[in-house]
Design an enzyme around this catalytic site. Structure first.
Site, mmCIF file in Angstrom:
data_model
loop_
_atom_site.group_PDB
_atom_site.id
_atom_site.type_symbol
_atom_site.label_atom_id
_atom_site.label_comp_id
_atom_site.label_asym_id
_atom_site.label_seq_id
_atom_site.Cartn_x
_atom_site.Cartn_y
_atom_site.Cartn_z
ATOM 1 C CE LYS A 79 -3.839 2.301 2.651
ATOM 2 N NZ LYS A 79 -4.734 1.965 3.579
ATOM 3 C CB SER A 154 -7.821 3.842 2.908
ATOM 4 O OG SER A 154 -7.272 3.201 3.971
ATOM 5 C CB SER A 178 -8.538 0.942 5.808
ATOM 6 O OG SER A 178 -9.057 1.970 6.228
#
Length: 480
Positions: A79, A154, A178
């Site tokens: 990420k 997210s 998330s």
């Protein structure tokens, strides 16, 4: 080779047995990324030079017959809120669009030392703020299961690469859900460790008392194998815990006979999609068949979780994001004539609407005259939510709930309704506030074929039990 069928374990086995080389595997994954990812948007930056260099090191070991590290040759994605040396690290924000990290996060260093191959950085909501991955400063991510729908946020990009088969495993972060929510929306396994179990050194901060780094995988065992390498005390992170790290993969497949599994009534009330309820209740029945004792429990302060979370998280965000001012790193607005104008224009141009909204909410909650009424009160309620879990875990070994109130929603459906978007986290924020571990595992599909996730929560630092329970649900789904 059929890369769609590869897991963490089978990849290492194939490399060890010289069924194919790590370099050939990297070739295959980049070929698939180029053909599949333009329609999904899960990757922001590819790290081809770094990936091939690591693959060559693994191939040299395998060719010489030397012992291979535990994740040898496993292609992973990271990420883009996690620092990677020499590689663009944007946090999904225009304000960091040209930022290249000068060091590796501890988790990246540990994974590469274990033989993992970093393919690239995944798209995410800006500074990890969002529940749909529509708040990226670059472009939204589409759900590989249905490209008209969101992958969740997210960490939507990190979940999407697993669902699309463009990585074998990936790293996400979880502040209020998330990892778990995107895992549920994309039909993959996603694990949020206990706060302090995994080092946050090198993580671009959103809310420092809530942020956690965790793995995504195709299977529960994939997440266990990743966590074994990632977890453990890090001298560079004062919040990382000095707690022994068990061999998590040994927990997967162990019997669950006699475990007491709590089912909180507050998570099965109004607003829960009927198909989600049916799938989760069916998974609970499978746990009972496997020998678990199902125990009704109450987590009575759950109703206050959303306002509590959004006060604590936004307050911490307003402090953490004050550093992005155009002075030290990142984008600087051009043409400003004074320092204060440069600050204003840089932050106005660099931050997206959701980040600005949360900075303003957090600054207000921390301001003179409102601190006691909002932030301090939220911290007190956070303690009550934590006590709810402590009391529950005195009676049960694990807790199971739906991961989300419904399946993945359509792109654009909630983007103009922030409150509705925030409520998508209603089943995940409680565990985040309490700092306990949580796993989302697929437990079925709705009539449109959209994945449904079950959330398994455990005691502090008891990821092993969470993984045991998750594997039973996963196995029942596969055999059913």
């Amino acid at each position: 080779m059929n890369i769609d069928l590869l897991t963490v374990e089978s990849t290492r086995t194939a490399i060890t047995e010289l069924q194919f080389t790590a370099s050939a595997l990297v070739d295959a994954f980049y070929s698939k990324i180029r053909s599949e990812d333009p329609g999904i948007g899960a990757y922001l930056t590819l790290s081809e030079e770094r990936a091939y260099a690591q693959a060559q090191r693994i191939d040299a070991l395998a060719g010489a017959g030397d012992p291979l590290p535990p994740l040898a040759g496993v292609p992973i994605a990271v990420k883009d809120v996690i620092s990677t040396k020499g590689l663009r690290t944007t946090a999904g924000s225009k304000i960091l669009s040209d930022y290249v990290a000068p060091y590796d996060a501890t988790v990246v260093q540990r994974l590469e030392n274990a033989g993992a191959i970093v393919l690239g950085k995944t798209n995410c909501d800006e500074f990890a703020m969002g529940s749909s991955n529509e708040n990226s400063g670059f472009h939204p991510v589409r759900n590989p299961r249905d490209r008209t729908r969101v992958p969740g946020g997210s960490s939507g990009g990190s979940a999407a690469v697993i669902a699309a088969g463009t990585a074998v495993a990936s790293l996400g972060t979880d502040t209020g859900g998330s990892i778990r929510q995107p895992a549920a929306f994309c039909g993959v396994a996603g694990l949020m460790p206990t706060y302090g179990r995994v080092s946050r050194y090198g993580l671009i901060a959103f809310a420092s008392s809530l942020d956690k780094i965790g793995p995504f995988g195709k299977t529960v065992k994939d997440t266990a194998l990743m966590l074994e390498v990632m977890a453990g005390r890090d001298p560079k992170d004062s919040t990382s815990a000095q707690v022994p790290v068990p061999v998590y993969s040994d927990s997967v497949g162990q019997p669950v006979t006699g475990l007491k599994v709590g089912v909180p009534g507050e998570y099965f009330g109004e607003g829960l999609d009927p198909e989600v309820r049916t799938a989760v209740e069916a998974a609970i029945s499978e746990l009972a068949k496997a020998g678990c004792e199902i125990v009704p429990i109450s987590l009575k302060h759950t109703q206050y979780a959303i306002p509590t979370y959004y006060l604590v998280a936004t307050a911490e965000a307003s402090s953490n994001l004050a550093r992005y001012d155009g002075v030290r790193y990142g984008v600087r607005a051009a043409g400003a004539k004074t320092l204060s104008e440069m600050y204003r224009r840089t932050r106005d141009e660099g931050f997206g609407p959701e980040v600005k909204r949360r900075i303003m909410l957090g600054t207000y909650a921390l301001s003179a005259g409102y601190y006691d009424a909002y932030y301090l009160k939220a911290q007190r309620v956070r303690t009550l939510i934590t006590r709810d879990f402590d009391e529950a875990f005195a009676k049960v070994d694990a807790i199971v709930t739906p991961t989300t109130p419904g399946p993945a929603f359509k792109l654009g459906e909630k983007v103009d309704d922030p409150l509705s978007m925030y409520l998508a986290d209603i089943f995940t924020v409680t565990a985040s506030l309490a700092g306990i571990p949580g796993l989302s595992v697929p437990c079925g599909n709705n009539r449109d074929g959209l994945p449904i996730g079950m959330q398994i929560l455990g005691k502090h630092f008891d990821e092993a039990t969470v993984l045991r329970v998750g594997h039973v649900v996963e196995h029942a789904l596969a055999s059913g």
